[in-house]
Design a protein around this motif. Structure first.
Motif, short mmCIF file in Angstrom:
data_model
loop_
_atom_site.label_atom_id
_atom_site.label_comp_id
_atom_site.label_asym_id
_atom_site.label_seq_id
_atom_site.Cartn_x
_atom_site.Cartn_y
_atom_site.Cartn_z
N ALA A 125 21.68 -49.97 40.87
CA ALA A 125 20.84 -50.91 40.12
C ALA A 125 20.28 -50.31 38.85
N ALA A 126 20.21 -48.97 38.76
CA ALA A 126 19.68 -48.33 37.56
C ALA A 126 20.55 -48.62 36.34
N ALA A 127 21.83 -48.94 36.57
CA ALA A 127 22.72 -49.25 35.44
C ALA A 127 22.30 -50.52 34.72
N LEU A 128 21.54 -51.39 35.39
CA LEU A 128 21.07 -52.62 34.76
C LEU A 128 20.08 -52.35 33.63
N ASP A 129 19.52 -51.13 33.59
CA ASP A 129 18.62 -50.77 32.49
C ASP A 129 19.35 -50.81 31.14
N ALA A 167 20.28 -58.33 39.46
CA ALA A 167 20.98 -58.72 38.24
C ALA A 167 20.48 -60.07 37.73
N ARG A 168 20.26 -61.00 38.64
CA ARG A 168 19.75 -62.31 38.22
C ARG A 168 18.35 -62.18 37.65
N ALA A 169 17.55 -61.31 38.22
CA ALA A 169 16.20 -61.10 37.69
C ALA A 169 16.25 -60.50 36.28
N ALA A 170 17.34 -59.78 35.98
CA ALA A 170 17.50 -59.20 34.64
C ALA A 170 18.13 -60.18 33.66
N LEU A 199 33.50 -57.16 23.16
CA LEU A 199 32.19 -57.39 23.78
C LEU A 199 31.73 -56.10 24.48
N PRO A 200 30.44 -55.88 24.57
CA PRO A 200 29.95 -54.72 25.31
C PRO A 200 30.25 -54.85 26.80
N PHE A 201 30.40 -53.70 27.43
CA PHE A 201 30.77 -53.64 28.85
C PHE A 201 29.82 -52.69 29.57
N VAL A 202 29.36 -53.11 30.74
CA VAL A 202 28.43 -52.30 31.54
C VAL A 202 29.07 -51.97 32.88
N VAL A 203 29.01 -50.71 33.26
CA VAL A 203 29.52 -50.23 34.54
C VAL A 203 28.36 -50.13 35.53
#
Length: 469
Positions: free
Chosen positions: A244-248, A167-170, A219-223
């Motif tokens: 981790a694929a959700a970070l896409d 997540a930090r890398a993203a 605000l947008p929300f990511v699961v």
């Protein structure tokens, strides 16, 4: 929080039912006219003999199907015979129709029938607003995304999948949820510090708390599916085996508007359970073995004499003497039990799913737990559900977390309240199948005589009469 209405269709299916009822009634009338035409055209051409020609056509179709099956399933002479049959049967029928002047009426009748079925399905399908017909919106890359991670959730998925580093890398600012901390307060602080996207790697209970803050600030929300079961991630089509694929979604994502559910002001993204269902979440083994625990203890909970009876009002109906009640944020796609909650086809219908349970004895309770099609279970959908108990308080399982609320508890849907962002490509995304051509429902819609919306009964002795939606 005032619910946001409108927006694009949810990821589980079509948009919210906010379109024109007149358009749907018009399609239903066209479906009935086309269906009538498909019958009248051959009758006008051949009178009662059209019945014979219809039987000839059906026989030809049956022989064609047999021929195709033999061709695919067998070898040698039988395969050759099947190939010949699959070609000669339809050719012979068409030649016979052409020789008797029935080819044009037959083709016109089939086209009218196809038009009738198409119009019927679109009339029964969910109505959609103009904004919803445009599909999901392409998401902009956030400048300051913030992620809350629960390192204990899902047996340590945050550490096992190295989610903090990824997540930090993203480009995300990461906060770890410590025992006793308030997830909502952490999310509000992140917004105050400039976060333009909120995300959660944890269970559905934590997802709901942060999602409410995201909805309040639009605000947008990511699961990020780092919980045990990840029901919301399942219905969003996310890969639960690769959190981790959700970070896409941050760099190649789309946004949908989905609903949130509320029980007496407590937000939920999946469901609020009452009665025996609420008691089930207090079992120590339930979190890690939901199905096995439900099968073991739920029959006893349903028939326990000390359990307070529930009363509920939903969809213009009243239910008394219930042992369990499940209210879900959008209806589940099939009959539901506590062990196998199923999957929601849509997350943007603006309706709550309601599952009422009333059983007479332990044997019926055991059958119900093992087979959701058994007697004693009623399903319907409604915009609001009122749940009451004679004790003045109601134990509730809210997204699997135990709580006690004051009776009566009003459950409601907040349509389109949450901007959920998902990766453009996700393995579990699927389209809702078109509605079946239910001709009694089409006729009621064409005549402006709809039945009670969203009501369906499973079993012959559920509480109260049920009607077809």
């Amino acid at each position: 929080m005032a619910p946001h209405r409108g927006g694009v269709g949810g990821p589980g299916g079509a948009g919210a039912p906010a379109g024109s009822a007149g358009d749907r009634a018009g399609r239903a009338r066209l479906a009935l006219l086309a269906l009538l035409g498909s019958v009248l055209v051959p009758l006008a051409a051949a009178g009662v003999r059209s019945v014979l020609w219809a039987l000839v056509g059906v026989a030809g179709l049956a022989l064609t199907v047999v021929g195709v099956w033999w061709t695919l399933a067998h070898t040698g002479a039988l395969r050759a015979l099947g190939a010949a049959l699959s070609v000669t049967a339809p050719v012979a029928v068409l030649a016979l129709y052409a020789a008797t002047g029935m080819l044009a009426p037959a083709v016109l009748s089939v086209l009218l029938w196809l038009l009738a079925v198409t119009c019927a399905r679109t009339a029964l399908g969910p109505a959609r607003t103009a904004a919803q017909r445009s599909g999901p919106t392409v998401a902009e890359v956030p400048r300051a995304p913030w992620v809350l991670m629960n390192p204990r959730s899902g047996g340590g998925k945050v550490g096992r999948f190295q989610l903090v580093g990824k997540a930090r890398a993203a480009g995300c600012r990461v906060s770890l949820l410590e025992p006793g901390q308030d997830a909502s307060a952490l999310a509000r602080r992140a917004v105050a510090e400039g976060a333009d996207l909120l995300a959660v790697a944890g269970g559905d209970g934590t997802q709901a708390l942060v999602a409410e803050v995201a909805a309040h600030h639009d605000l947008p929300f990511v699961v990020i599916p780092a919980g045990t079961r990840n029901h919301l991630a399942l219905d969003l089509g996310l890969d639960r085996d690769d959190p981790a694929a959700a970070l896409d979604a941050l760099t190649d994502g789309v946004e949908h508007r989905i609903d949130l559910g509320y029980a007496a002001g407590r937000v939920f993204v999946n469901n609020a359970s009452f009665g025996a269902y609420a008691s089930l979440v207090t079992e120590p083994a339930y979190r890690d073995a939901k199905a096995r625990t439900a099968l073991r203890v739920l029959p006893g909970l349903l028939t326990e004499e000390s359990a307070p009876g529930l009363r509920a009002r939903a969809g213009g109906r009243r239910f008394d003497g219930l042992q369990a009640l499940l209210v879900s944020n959008n209806p589940y796609g099939r009959a539901v039990d506590a062990a196998h909650p199923g999957r929601r086809e849509r997350l943007d219908s603006g309706l709550l799913g309601v599952v009422c349970v009333r059983v007479a004895d332990a044997a019926q309770a055991a059958r119900l737990v093992r087979s959701p099609g058994s007697q004693g279970l009623v399903r319907l959908s409604a915009g609001e559900v009122v749940v009451e108990s004679g004790t003045g308080v109601l134990p509730v399982g809210i997204d699997g977390e135990y709580a006690v609320l004051t009776s009566p508890v009003v459950c409601r849907s907040a349509p389109g309240a949450l901007r959920v962002r998902v990766p453009r490509r996700r393995p579990g995304a699927r389209r809702t199948a078109p509605a079946a051509a239910d001709w009694p429902r089409v006729a009621r819609l064409a005549l402006n005589r709809p039945a009670v919306p969203g009501t369906q009964r499973t079993g012959s002795r559920g509480p109260g009469p049920a009607r077809d939606p």
